[in-house]
Design a protein around this motif. Structure first.
Motif, PDB file in Angstrom:
ATOM      1  N   GLY A   1      98.637  17.350   1.443  1.00 24.55           N
ATOM      2  CA  GLY A   1      99.955  17.370   0.819  1.00 24.55           C
ATOM      3  C   GLY A   1      99.872  16.918  -0.614  1.00 24.55           C
ATOM      4  N   GLY A   2     100.941  16.360  -1.102  1.00 24.85           N
ATOM      5  CA  GLY A   2     100.954  15.963  -2.497  1.00 24.85           C
ATOM      6  C   GLY A   2     101.237  17.165  -3.377  1.00 24.85           C
ATOM      7  N   ARG A   3     101.324  16.900  -4.652  1.00 26.44           N
ATOM      8  CA  ARG A   3     101.731  17.974  -5.573  1.00 26.44           C
ATOM      9  C   ARG A   3     100.716  19.101  -5.599  1.00 26.44           C
ATOM     10  N   LYS A   4      99.443  18.748  -5.573  1.00 26.95           N
ATOM     11  CA  LYS A   4      98.435  19.814  -5.670  1.00 26.95           C
ATOM     12  C   LYS A   4      97.829  20.138  -4.314  1.00 26.95           C
ATOM     13  N   ARG A   5      98.414  19.636  -3.253  1.00 22.64           N
ATOM     14  CA  ARG A   5      97.901  19.894  -1.901  1.00 22.64           C
ATOM     15  C   ARG A   5      96.445  19.475  -1.769  1.00 22.64           C
ATOM     16  N   SER A   6      96.058  18.446  -2.509  1.00 22.69           N
ATOM     17  CA  SER A   6      94.673  18.022  -2.396  1.00 22.69           C
ATOM     18  C   SER A   6      94.585  16.650  -1.747  1.00 22.69           C
ATOM     19  N   GLN A   7      95.745  16.004  -1.603  1.00 18.05           N
ATOM     20  CA  GLN A   7      95.738  14.656  -1.044  1.00 18.05           C
ATOM     21  C   GLN A   7      95.872  14.751   0.466  1.00 18.05           C
TER      22      GLN A   7
END
Lengths: 187, 533
Positions: free
Chosen positions: B162-168
């Motif tokens: 998730g997160g803004r860049k979908r990397s978290q």
């Protein structure tokens, strides 16, 4: 089987005659049986019934041992509002909207209300008389199935190895529609 | 979001409770804004300035078909496709005089699943009858375990990017209210043309585990991640094959919206979901629809059956309570071992769960949790990676990028599974070796990868040779090319001599262009530096 019953009937009849002379209390019972059209045909049944009668079976008390429960011990009589009648009719798929039907229901509830007199504090309700038995666990091997033909023969309507049913559930008419449909009902 | 726009039509056809006022037009999908991702444990802070956003509340009811040879209460076989009504016994057809006989394998499956999800196993559980009329339920009731199921109070932890860049990677958990054993119903095929329904009872009586989850989730993304994790767990246990398209795992979502802190809104059910991707989209769509309805002052209508409340339950009189034993010590004397389900024995037999697998990968190979998550999430990818690691000498951290980015990227683009990959672990290992020994550069390696994919079978060495992608190490040749570049760009050389190092990169770029990227970059830089002194 038939020859046995005939012999028994002859024997049975002679027993009846004997006992009729010995036990006067037996008379009303016998009178009942006599007017019963099936007297000749069910001698074994009659014999069993006779043997179970009050006078002969020690397990049956001579006088009634229960007492009627007085009204004040019971909870107030249950009202059955029309919405509840609606809901019950939906669940049971039975029409009982007449005055007689409702009275019958109320009487039945009243009769069951007598159970409230019994004190059940601290006692778990019983689900099944099997509650002390061990639940049998089966091995996971296939032993059934493969009788499609046999099962399909039992059904009235089938189509190519499928059972046929009416489409989904036929919904009961809505409340408004129903009240116009049942204007003749006494409710 | 092009894919989701295309799927909007499919949604209209499938969502059961589609209100009639929404015409069949294409809807634009908006990403539902969920609350901050790391506050799953903290309470929502109340902002007094602005009214709070409406958030979605999602609760799932999952029916998992137990992977057993026979049905729950009869000895009929369990198979996906078979001639209609050929897997039906007299009990399944509810002929009078038949009784349920419980399948031990189903009990063990339920206990195993309960243990894997950290549930409390009820040593004593009861069976009930749930009455309702429908043509595919021949008895008129379903035997289930509403009152006292076999397992209660569990927890399912899941993660998603998730997160803004979908990397978290965000870790969440959802409470499991209960797991109960119940019967499946038959299948009905509607023939509207002739106004009849055709009934196939092959599926009637198959054992199901119903998992009831608390409404802890807030969006379709979370629900999809939770279901994926559950699917992996069930597949690892072997208690359910988890194939949603074959109906082995059925998910119903209860969706409502509310403002945090306020009571929950009216919920609607989303049914007939046959893939995880669709689950996520359908839930998000429903949340958005409800938010729109509430914000414009309309009310959300619960359109499920009017009388589906908790009526119609009664205890199953033909089945005594189900007893499972904690361990061998608590077994009553003289009991037949085939009649006893022992929780400790099942606990000892539990296989490696996905969470443990991920931790093991991180420990063994030193890769990041995000990587191990991806490896375990994709069917077969972990095995691919481990096979690859056996044949290559490179560091896992260097290899993982190839597997999770290059390989997986190509597979996803073409919607292929790992087993369909045209590049085997051995071939990829060879490619990596070429890169490591300096035979080819990194960019050339990517090119070779593409070519290997397209040709499907050619080895890396073959391609390198054919396309002459091998790095040129011949010092003399590189030297002469560098000399040529230096001679033709005196201004840049002057700039480098005066301290501007960035221009050196431009010169290197020019050399590489000359050599078509085949020059060893280290060598080129060395030579150019020498020349520009």
């Amino acid at each position: 089987m038939s020859s046995f019953s005939l012999a028994a009937s002859r024997r049975g009849y002679s027993y009846f005659v004997l006992l009729k002379k010995r036990c006067p209390s037996f008379k009303p019972l016998l009178r009942n049986l006599h007017f019963n059209g099936k007297f000749r045909k069910d001698p074994i049944l009659n014999l069993t019934r006779f043997l179970c009668s009050k006078s002969l079976n020690p397990k049956i008390p001579k006088e009634p041992t229960w007492e009627p429960v007085s009204e004040d011990q019971l909870p107030p009589p249950t009202q059955i509002p029309p919405e509840l009648v609606d809901k019950l009719e939906r669940l049971a798929l039975v029409d009982f909207r007449t005055k007689q039907g409702l009275e019958c229901l109320e009487k039945a509830i009243r009769f069951a209300d007598q159970l409230h007199v019994v004190d059940t504090t601290g006692i778990e309700p019983m689900d099944s008389v099997l509650e002390d038995r061990a639940l049998f666990l089966r091995e996971d091997t296939a032993t059934d199935g493969g009788c499609a033909e046999e099962l399909l023969q039992l059904a009235n309507k089938t189509v190519e190895e499928y059972f046929v049913a009416p489409p989904g559930n036929i919904p009961l008419p809505k409340k408004e529609e129903r009240s116009s449909m049942l204007k003749h009902s006494e409710l | 979001m092009a894919a989701s726009r295309v799927a909007a039509n499919e949604l209209f056809l499938n969502i059961k409770l589609m209100p009639k006022r929404y015409p069949k037009a294409l809807f634009l999908f908006r990403q539902i804004s969920t609350s901050r991702p790391h506050c799953d444990k903290q309470p929502e802070p109340r902002t007094k300035s602005a009214p709070q956003q409406l958030v979605g509340v999602v609760g799932l009811e999952i029916h998992a078909q137990i992977n057993s040879n026979t049905k729950l209460f009869s000895g009929s076989p369990v198979r996906f496709s078979a001639p209609p009504n050929s897997l039906v016994s007299f009990f399944d057809a509810s002929l009078p005089g038949t009784f349920p006989v419980l399948n031990r394998r189903c009990v063990e499956a339920a206990v195993m699943t309960g243990l894997a999800l950290n549930c409390t196993i009820n040593k004593r559980s009861y069976f009930d009858r749930k009455h309702y009329f429908y043509a595919d339920l021949p008895a008129g009731y379903q035997i289930t375990q509403q009152r006292r199921p076999i397992a209660v109070d569990g927890v399912l932890t899941y993660s998603y990017f998730g997160g803004r860049k979908r990397s978290q990677m965000i870790r969440k958990s959802v409470q499991i209210k209960q797991i109960q054993l119940e019967q499946d119903s038959g299948k009905s095929l509607h023939d509207d043309a002739r106004g009849q329904t055709l009934i196939d009872l092959n599926r009637a009586g198959v054992g199901l585990m119903e998992l009831v989850m608390e409404p802890d989730m807030k969006s379709g993304e979370e629900a999809a991640a939770a279901v994926r994790e559950l699917q992996l767990i069930l597949q690892a246990l072997g208690t359910c094959q988890g194939n949603m398209s074959e109906g082995q795992l059925r998910v119903d979502a209860n969706v409502s919206v509310h403002r945090p802190g306020e009571p929950l809104g009216t919920r609607t059910e989303v049914k007939n979901i046959n893939s995880i991707r669709y689950l996520s989209r359908a839930i998000d769509y429903e949340i958005q629809r409800q938010i729109d309805a509430v914000q414009s002052g309309r009310t959300v209508q619960n359109e499920t059956r009017a009388y589906d409340s908790k009526s119609g339950f009664m205890p199953e009189p033909n089945l005594p309570p189900l007893i499972v034993y904690e361990d061998n010590a608590s077994l009553p004397t003289g009991i037949d071992p085939s009649q006893a389900v022992v929780v400790q024995k099942i606990k000892d037999r539990l296989p490696e769960l996905p969470g443990v697998k991920r931790d093991r990968l991180v420990q063994t190979y030193g890769i990041l949790p995000e990587h191990s998550f991806t490896l375990v999430n994709e069917d077969g990818l972990m095995e691919y990676f481990e096979t690859l690691m056996k044949t290559t000498q490179r560091e896992p951290r260097k290899v993982i990028g190839w597997v999770t980015n290059e390989l997986l990227g190509h597979l996803k683009q073409r919607d292929m599974s790992v087993s369909q990959s045209p590049i085997s672990p051995a071939h990829l290992a060879e490619l990596l070796k070429l890169q490591e020994t300096g035979r080819i550069s990194s960019s050339a390696a990517k090119q070779v990868f593409q070519e290997m994919w397209r040709s499907g079978g050619k080895t890396a060495s073959q391609i390198v040779q054919e396309q002459e992608l091998g790095l040129v190490h011949d010092v003399a040749q590189v030297h002469s090319i560098c000399q040529k570049v230096v001679d033709s760009h005196p201004d840049e050389v002057y700039a480098v001599r005066n301290g501007n190092k960035k221009v050196l990169n431009k010169l290197i770029g020019l050399v590489q262009k000359e050599t078509k990227g085949r020059a060893d970059p280290v060598l080129v830089k060395e030579i150019l530096l020498q020349m520009t002194q």
